[in-house]
Design an enzyme around this catalytic site. Sequence first.
Site, short mmCIF file in Angstrom:
data_model
loop_
_atom_site.label_atom_id
_atom_site.label_comp_id
_atom_site.label_asym_id
_atom_site.label_seq_id
_atom_site.Cartn_x
_atom_site.Cartn_y
_atom_site.Cartn_z
N ARG A 43 -1.73 68.04 72.25
CA ARG A 43 -3.40 68.56 72.34
C ARG A 43 -3.65 66.74 71.82
NH1 ARG A 43 -3.44 74.10 71.25
NH2 ARG A 43 -5.57 74.47 70.55
N TYR B 54 -7.15 65.42 73.80
CA TYR B 54 -7.79 66.28 73.64
C TYR B 54 -8.52 66.10 72.27
CZ TYR B 54 -11.35 69.80 73.94
OH TYR B 54 -12.61 70.49 73.99
N GLY C 34 -9.10 62.06 72.20
CA GLY C 34 -10.11 61.34 72.70
C GLY C 34 -11.96 62.06 71.65
N ARG D 63 -7.35 80.15 79.08
CA ARG D 63 -7.96 79.82 77.62
C ARG D 63 -7.60 81.73 77.07
NH1 ARG D 63 -13.13 76.86 76.23
NH2 ARG D 63 -13.41 77.42 79.29
N VAL D 64 -7.20 81.87 76.00
CA VAL D 64 -7.36 83.45 75.43
C VAL D 64 -7.83 84.16 75.89
CG1 VAL D 64 -8.46 82.96 72.85
CG2 VAL D 64 -6.45 84.68 73.07
N GLY E 65 0.97 86.45 67.24
CA GLY E 65 -0.47 86.92 67.21
C GLY E 65 -0.84 86.69 65.83
P1 NAD Z 1 -15.30 73.26 81.25
O1 NAD Z 1 -13.60 72.97 81.95
O2 NAD Z 1 -15.56 74.49 81.91
O3 NAD Z 1 -16.61 72.49 81.65
C1 NAD Z 1 -16.36 71.44 81.69
C2 NAD Z 1 -16.86 70.32 82.68
O4 NAD Z 1 -16.48 69.07 82.38
C3 NAD Z 1 -16.25 70.78 84.29
O5 NAD Z 1 -17.09 71.63 84.82
C4 NAD Z 1 -15.74 69.89 84.77
O6 NAD Z 1 -16.01 69.64 86.15
C5 NAD Z 1 -16.25 68.52 84.01
N1 NAD Z 1 -15.86 67.23 83.95
C6 NAD Z 1 -14.58 67.20 83.47
N2 NAD Z 1 -14.33 65.49 83.76
C7 NAD Z 1 -15.07 64.91 84.52
C8 NAD Z 1 -15.66 64.23 84.42
N3 NAD Z 1 -14.92 63.13 84.43
N4 NAD Z 1 -16.83 63.16 85.09
C9 NAD Z 1 -17.12 64.10 85.15
N5 NAD Z 1 -17.11 65.59 84.84
C10 NAD Z 1 -16.35 66.30 84.23
O7 NAD Z 1 -15.25 73.70 79.85
P2 NAD Z 1 -16.22 74.33 78.55
O8 NAD Z 1 -16.03 75.05 78.07
O9 NAD Z 1 -18.06 73.88 79.60
O10 NAD Z 1 -16.43 72.65 77.61
C11 NAD Z 1 -17.79 71.67 77.84
C12 NAD Z 1 -17.66 71.21 76.82
O11 NAD Z 1 -17.86 71.66 75.75
C13 NAD Z 1 -16.44 70.13 76.85
O12 NAD Z 1 -16.77 68.30 76.28
C14 NAD Z 1 -15.25 70.93 75.54
O13 NAD Z 1 -14.83 70.04 75.35
C15 NAD Z 1 -16.60 71.53 74.79
N6 NAD Z 1 -16.22 72.43 74.18
C16 NAD Z 1 -16.05 73.61 74.61
C17 NAD Z 1 -15.53 74.30 73.76
C18 NAD Z 1 -15.15 76.40 74.43
O14 NAD Z 1 -14.63 77.02 73.56
N7 NAD Z 1 -15.96 76.14 75.56
C19 NAD Z 1 -15.34 74.16 72.61
C20 NAD Z 1 -15.47 72.71 71.77
C21 NAD Z 1 -15.99 71.89 72.87
N1 UDP Z 2 -3.16 82.28 73.22
C1 UDP Z 2 -2.74 82.99 73.55
N2 UDP Z 2 -2.43 83.88 73.93
C2 UDP Z 2 -2.54 83.39 75.73
C3 UDP Z 2 -3.64 82.34 75.04
C4 UDP Z 2 -3.47 81.79 74.11
O1 UDP Z 2 -1.88 83.71 72.46
O2 UDP Z 2 -2.48 84.24 77.17
C5 UDP Z 2 -3.28 81.66 71.53
C6 UDP Z 2 -3.13 80.91 71.37
O3 UDP Z 2 -2.09 80.04 71.49
C7 UDP Z 2 -4.15 80.24 70.40
C8 UDP Z 2 -5.33 81.18 70.26
O4 UDP Z 2 -4.62 82.23 71.40
O5 UDP Z 2 -3.56 80.66 68.66
C9 UDP Z 2 -6.58 79.97 71.51
O6 UDP Z 2 -6.42 79.77 72.06
P1 UDP Z 2 -7.14 79.30 73.26
O7 UDP Z 2 -6.56 78.34 74.10
O8 UDP Z 2 -8.57 80.16 73.55
O9 UDP Z 2 -8.12 77.65 72.49
P2 UDP Z 2 -7.29 76.52 71.43
O10 UDP Z 2 -6.11 76.40 70.81
O11 UDP Z 2 -8.22 75.71 71.61
O12 UDP Z 2 -8.58 76.81 70.00
#
Ligand code: NAD
Ligand code: UDP
Length: 342
Positions: free
Chosen positions: A146, A149, A152, A190-191, A211
């Site tokens: 992980r 991410y 980064g 994602r879950v 779980g």
């Molecule tokens: P997502 O994967 O649906 O969207 C990410 C977008 O970025 C995609 O459209 C992808 O094509 C684009 N992308 C990836 N690499 C790129 C690059 N090098 N240049 C241009 N575009 C690029 O994910 P999301 O859930 O919409 O997340 C959006 C942002 O929010 C991300 O930065 C993510 O880290 C952050 N975030 C999301 C969550 C969540 O639960 N959804 C939680 C924490 C942080």
């Molecule tokens: N998870 C799960 N079953 C799935 C996908 C994810 O039990 O089919 C669990 C995963 O191991 C984590 C939680 O759900 O504990 C959330 O996972 P997700 O990938 O949505 O987000 P993140 O781990 O980045 O919070």
Amino acid sequence: MPYNLAERILVTGGSGFLGSHLCERLLANGAEVLCVDNFFTGTRGNVEHLLDHHRFELLRHDVTFPLYVEVDQIYNLACPASPVHYQHDPVQTTKTSVIGAINMLGLAKRLKVKILQASTSEIYGDPTTHPQSEEYWGNVNPIGPRSCYDEGKRCAETLFFDYRRQHGIPIKVARIFNTYGPRMHPNDGRVVSNFIVQALRGHDITIYGDGLQSRAFCYVDDLIDGLMRLMQSPDEVTGPLNLGNPHEITMRELAELTIELTGSRSKIVHRPLPQDDPRQRQPDISRAHAMLGWAPRTPLRQGLARTITYFEGMLTDSAGRYSQVSSTNPAARGLDLTVPAS
Ligand code: NAD
Ligand code: UDP
Ligand code: UDP
């Protein structure tokens, strides 16, 4: 919160899950929107309904390369967010977070404009304090699967604060906790999307580990509201600010709730817990509440019901059967994105 009609707003990652909702809301508020995306995990389909809008423009571009455009504000969302996606090409994930941040900060510096970073609760790693407040420095493995991410995104936060200290750029850093809703990719692993798609198809629901690990899920509309409030806040409000819904739930409870709300006959099965999977996560949002007057409003049941309706529409063919979904995204086709099946 109307935007000045003259405002041109850049949204990187604008055709992803969160980005597409943000573009929609910014347009509705009167802004001009430049959506930049390399379509790694996002799709044109997510913004197709916006393509004819006279204040919307879509540009295919990878943020790891410089970008010279003229805008008044930048939301930097570009980065794959699902563990399956960001671990597929971990070097590219780090490049997107770090080089992408440098390029977008360079753009903000040249234009002297405000820039908001979509950071993440992952910067807290597997937290040893609960709930997590912004003062907590985190517990992150620097060399695990992980890390591309987590580290980064941590480095991107460092860059944002150094560009502010060194160059005086107005910055905003949002630490986003797990967010869900319509336009999540059905195969992104994602879950919430996994459980709903499995339940709708009558497949087994795959819980990783016992779980009992917890997360706190925020509905997308609430999150976008928080991001926009943060962007509109006075310059001294830099964040980092936690944005999420403090309602904490175990993955077992989430699986049971999904089965209840879909009326599915799916069984729950257990699969191995991925390495470094955080045990618990819950945002302390008192800072966002105090500084932005923000709190999420959508209860989990209501948000899940809306998300289920979205996936029902997406997965049902004209004969009323649940179809198999395959990725429409060429970059993602090489991934094993199939939802774990029974
Ligand atoms: P997502 O994967 O649906 O969207 C990410 C977008 O970025 C995609 O459209 C992808 O094509 C684009 N992308 C990836 N690499 C790129 C690059 N090098 N240049 C241009 N575009 C690029 O994910 P999301 O859930 O919409 O997340 C959006 C942002 O929010 C991300 O930065 C993510 O880290 C952050 N975030 C999301 C969550 C969540 O639960 N959804 C939680 C924490 C942080
Ligand atoms: N998870 C799960 N079953 C799935 C996908 C994810 O039990 O089919 C669990 C995963 O191991 C984590 C939680 O759900 O504990 C959330 O996972 P997700 O990938 O949505 O987000 P993140 O781990 O980045 O919070
Ligand atoms: N950059 C960009 N668009 C701009 C201005 C800069 O993409 O409008 C990129 C540029 O490629 C540079 C990076 O942002 O590598 C960082 O810019 P900065 O001015 O901080 O650094 P420098 O140009 O001095 O390396």
